[in-house]
Design an enzyme around this catalytic site. Structure first.
Site, short mmCIF file in Angstrom:
data_model
loop_
_atom_site.label_atom_id
_atom_site.label_comp_id
_atom_site.label_asym_id
_atom_site.label_seq_id
_atom_site.Cartn_x
_atom_site.Cartn_y
_atom_site.Cartn_z
N ARG A 52 0.97 -1.08 -0.04
CA ARG A 52 -0.26 -0.03 0.19
C ARG A 52 0.94 1.13 -0.09
O ARG A 52 2.11 1.17 0.53
CB ARG A 52 -0.87 0.15 1.32
CG ARG A 52 -1.56 -1.18 1.50
CD ARG A 52 -2.07 -1.22 2.91
NE ARG A 52 -2.77 -2.52 3.26
CZ ARG A 52 -3.63 -2.84 4.45
NH1 ARG A 52 -3.87 -1.62 5.28
NH2 ARG A 52 -4.00 -3.82 4.79
N ASP A 54 0.36 5.43 1.54
CA ASP A 54 -0.58 6.17 2.18
C ASP A 54 -1.36 7.36 1.21
O ASP A 54 -0.86 7.41 0.30
CB ASP A 54 -0.04 6.76 3.37
CG ASP A 54 0.91 6.15 4.34
OD1 ASP A 54 0.24 4.68 4.43
OD2 ASP A 54 1.62 6.45 4.90
N TYR A 112 12.36 3.94 -1.51
CA TYR A 112 11.59 5.25 -1.42
C TYR A 112 12.38 6.39 -1.16
O TYR A 112 13.41 6.42 -0.78
CB TYR A 112 10.80 5.01 0.13
CG TYR A 112 9.63 4.12 0.10
CD1 TYR A 112 8.19 4.76 -0.11
CD2 TYR A 112 9.55 2.93 0.57
CE1 TYR A 112 7.29 3.99 -0.24
CE2 TYR A 112 8.57 2.23 0.60
CZ TYR A 112 7.33 2.57 0.45
OH TYR A 112 6.19 1.92 0.36
N ARG A 199 7.81 7.39 6.83
CA ARG A 199 7.35 8.72 7.28
C ARG A 199 7.76 8.98 8.87
O ARG A 199 8.15 10.01 9.12
CB ARG A 199 5.91 8.91 7.04
CG ARG A 199 5.64 9.07 5.39
CD ARG A 199 4.11 8.88 5.59
NE ARG A 199 3.36 10.24 6.08
CZ ARG A 199 2.00 10.02 6.14
NH1 ARG A 199 1.18 9.17 5.48
NH2 ARG A 199 1.57 11.07 6.75
#
Lengths: 246, 246
Positions: A52, A54, A112, A199
């Site tokens: 997934r 966000d 990322y 994050r």
């Protein structure tokens, strides 16, 4: 004949409630893809993502797969998808994969990138893709803190899902902090990431950089295995899933 | 004391009906600036821009000036403007100018950049800032056509305002066509530009690049002094006002 298709997808996540389809939530990337493919196939198609993202998080190279019975060639299907998907979702590549290919289970690594903007001027053109900080964090402190993270660890302290009942052990291969003018880019490579992990790592590293925490605390935070030990979660808009490796 | 302030403004023009304030049109850049400054000053402030930009056109360095009586210092005014302006409009610089400074009349040159994207993948992150072409124009043909344009000419054939009753003579100093991967960038420098001029020049150059016109036609188009002689106007989204020189 039913084939298993692998796609690489790029999206600007600003308008979406994340990757994963949800009940009563119209706008998700997976939902947009499934609706289109179901329409093209004339029967329900399920799209499996590598993981997934966000709400508000972007992707340069998300990977997904789906099984579909269609008379369209790969080229035609690729073109149809790009034509009918909204302009903030693009299919970069489409090919038939082996039947065993599973975008999540077959993945061996992901990259990322988190973008932080510390300039004085408002980042008019990048405003949806950066976290704007009023003060520039001390990069050497951030690097010192980041040095505690690579390796295989229980990253439970950096997991946003408090009810996570599966393993929270992951291997982080690399954190690179790149200084580029008024921008800082944090690049994370690992074998997998927990919910919100990048994050929360970013938010905690920034707190170290701003002097709110000492870099050495990072070790204790990891050992605490408790979300309350780590720092604030950085905003979604700065984060992009760059690549999924197989 | 009333001072004459010069500002450099950057904006993402996507959401706006262009620079110039219009009756019954809420969202223009000039309108946003005037509404804010009028509120800060407690009386009407008029903002003079170096020139209009069309609806959907962007700016990296638009210049404007306004007269205002305020007790705020330059730094405070700068900060207040950036704080209260929407996130797609930024003031990059603010300083007191001489009383004679007029952003339009004092300008001696401007630079515009037009971005064309010719890649196969949808430009998800740049979609609001490029003109997407399905076919790559021949750049050598475009350069051949562009070579007819520099110098002082009557550019009436490239003026979008059919009722223009002032001089349509302008001096174009340079057109550079930069190839950068899947992108073409057309850079225009001149002493001033007519309404839609850069977009009509770009559209006409692209028609030359796609083989729809011969590069040599450019000379005849200029001589025709008639909008119907030139090509289609390129879309607003690809255009950015880069700089205004004084």
């Amino acid at each position: 004949m039913v084939k298993n298709y692998k796609i690489i997808v790029s999206y600007d996540g600003t308008r979406y409630n994340g990757w994963q389809k949800q009940k009563n939530v119209e706008s998700t990337i997976q939902g947009k893809l499934e609706a289109l493919l179901t329409r093209l196939a004339g029967k329900e198609v399920t799209v499996q993502g590598s993981g997934r993202t966000d709400a508000g998080v972007h992707a340069l190279g998300q990977v997904a797969n789906f099984r579909m019975d269609t008379e369209l060639s790969e080229g035609e299907l690729f073109q149809a998808m790009n034509q009918y998907l909204p302009e903030d979702i693009a299919v970069l590549e489409l090919k038939t994969a082996s039947d065993r290919f599973h975008s999540r289970l077959s993945a061996v690594g992901k990259t990322y990138c988190y973008r932080i903007y510390t300039g004085k001027a408002k980042p008019v053109f990048d405003r949806k893709y950066v976290w704007q900080l009023p003060e520039r964090p001390d990069v050497s402190r951030m690097r010192k803190a980041a040095a505690f993270l690579p390796g295989q660890h229980d990253f439970r302290s950096f997991c946003g899902n408090k009810h996570m009942n599966k393993s929270t052990i992951r291997r982080l291969d690399r954190i690179e902090i790149v200084e580029d003018g008024e921008e800082l880019r944090l690049v994370f490579e690992g074998n997998g990431f927990l919910q919100n992990m990048v994050r929360i790592l970013t938010g905690t590293l920034v707190e170290c950089g701003l002097g709110e925490r000492s870099p050495e605390e990072m070790k204790e935070i990891l050992e605490a295995r408790d979300r309350s030990a780590s720092g604030q979660m950085a905003p979604a808009r700065g984060l992009t899933l760059v690549e999924v490796r197989y």
